[in-house]
Design an enzyme around this catalytic site. Structure first.
Site, PDB file in Angstrom:
ATOM      1  N   ARG A  70      18.051 -41.047  34.975  1.00 38.36           N
ATOM      2  CA  ARG A  70      19.238 -41.179  35.776  1.00 38.36           C
ATOM      3  C   ARG A  70      19.465 -39.949  36.684  1.00 38.36           C
ATOM      4  NH1 ARG A  70      22.628 -45.242  36.067  1.00 38.36           N
ATOM      5  NH2 ARG A  70      22.041 -45.835  33.867  1.00 38.36           N
ATOM      6  N   HIS A 114      34.556 -53.254  46.482  1.00 38.17           N
ATOM      7  CA  HIS A 114      34.352 -53.833  45.070  1.00 38.17           C
ATOM      8  C   HIS A 114      35.041 -55.623  45.404  1.00 38.17           C
ATOM      9  CE1 HIS A 114      34.007 -54.739  40.663  1.00 38.17           C
ATOM     10  NE2 HIS A 114      35.351 -55.249  40.814  1.00 38.17           N
ATOM     11  N   ASP A 150      34.759 -48.481  38.965  1.00 46.01           N
ATOM     12  CA  ASP A 150      35.552 -49.330  39.761  1.00 46.01           C
ATOM     13  C   ASP A 150      37.024 -48.846  39.391  1.00 46.01           C
ATOM     14  OD1 ASP A 150      33.223 -50.978  40.609  1.00 46.01           O
ATOM     15  OD2 ASP A 150      33.516 -52.131  38.754  1.00 46.01           O
TER      16      ASP A 150
HETATM   17  C1  GRF Z   1      29.594 -57.637  47.799  1.00 47.79           C
HETATM   18  O1  GRF Z   1      30.260 -58.500  47.406  1.00 47.79           O
HETATM   19  C2  GRF Z   1      30.294 -56.294  47.350  1.00 47.79           C
HETATM   20  O2  GRF Z   1      31.629 -56.397  47.275  1.00 47.79           O
HETATM   21  C3  GRF Z   1      29.529 -56.020  45.929  1.00 47.79           C
HETATM   22  O3  GRF Z   1      28.395 -56.429  46.362  1.00 47.79           O
HETATM   23  C4  GRF Z   1      28.209 -57.199  47.347  1.00 47.79           C
HETATM   24  C5  GRF Z   1      27.375 -57.051  48.152  1.00 47.79           C
HETATM   25  O4  GRF Z   1      26.928 -57.788  49.024  1.00 47.79           O
HETATM   26  N1  GRF Z   1      30.141 -54.672  45.779  1.00 47.79           N
HETATM   27  P1  GRF Z   1      26.131 -57.229  50.338  1.00 47.79           P
HETATM   28  O5  GRF Z   1      24.830 -56.759  49.993  1.00 47.79           O
HETATM   29  O6  GRF Z   1      26.902 -56.322  51.240  1.00 47.79           O
HETATM   30  O7  GRF Z   1      25.872 -58.722  51.162  1.00 47.79           O
END
Ligand code: GRF
Length: 218
Positions: A70, A114, A150
């Site tokens: 990582r 999120h 988160d």
């Molecule tokens: C979104 O729902 C975001 O909230 C989450 O992952 C998803 C990503 O979707 N963290 P995208 O790749 O932006 O379409």
């Protein structure tokens, strides 16, 4: 008169990049305070990388599987961010946890979206979590990134109703519409210096007190 220097943003993705696309579109406005100078992914096959390249933005694929640890992946990413002169890191569907050192290096300069109304429903499968809990409101949150997953200070949220008969896909689609509205607005506030992280709390400048409230409404 020279215009103020724009905040140099890197967007990190792992997938299709629809939030990334909404940020790129917003940043095309001449008065938007951020410019998207780099899109990087830990997954070379991420669909969003091709979309970013097509939009004329520099892209980097840093396969996490090609790095021994990582820390090694984070160090390689850090080199790319520094080389590009990045001011602010924007996570948009980036499905990889960082080492604490990387998060601390970007403290107050890294944000994430999120798909839930935090602090409810951290982690993955947030729409299933919301349905299982029986909440009537669900939504999305833009927050600063801290080492705990988160859990960072909240910048902006948007809520949607949960309708009887909704499944996770229906909820995800309803929330994604709000994500695409919320994230560009939140990035503008951060990049413009109207939102800051001060001693672990989000502060808003006086001129956006009303604007920040508007972000909370449907
Ligand atoms: C979104 O729902 C975001 O909230 C989450 O992952 C998803 C990503 O979707 N963290 P995208 O790749 O932006 O379409």
């Amino acid at each position: 008169m020279t215009s103020p220097r724009k905040c140099r943003v890197a967007i990190l993705i792992s997938g299709r990049g629809s939030n990334m696309a909404s940020l790129i579109a917003a940043a095309r406005a001449p008065d938007y305070p951020a410019e998207i100078v780099l899109v990087a992914s830990n997954r070379p096959e991420a669909g969003g990388l091709a979309a970013a390249a097509q939009a004329g933005i520099a892209t980097r694929a840093l396969d996490h599987k090609a790095h021994a640890s990582r820390a090694a992946f984070d160090a390689a990413l850090q080199l790319e961010l520094v080389a590009a002169g990045i001011d602010l890191v924007v996570l948009a569907g980036f499905m990889r946890i960082f080492s604490d050192g990387f998060v601390e290096a970007w403290a107050g300069r890294m944000i994430n979206i999120h798909p839930s109304l935090l602090p409810l429903f951290k982690g993955v499968h947030t729409h299933d979590q919301a349905l299982a809990a029986g909440v009537r409101l669900h939504g999305c949150t833009v927050h600063y990134v801290v080492p705990e997953l988160d859990a960072g200070p909240i910048i902006a949220q948007a809520a949607v109703p949960v309708h009887p008969g909704d499944d996770a896909d229906a909820l995800a689609a309803r929330i994604l519409v709000q994500e695409h509205r919320l994230y560009p607005a939140a990035l503008a506030l951060v990049a413009g210096g109207q939102v800051r992280l001060e001693e672990g709390r989000v502060t808003f400048s006086a001129d956006v007190a009303g604007g920040a409230g508007a972000l909370l409404s449907l």
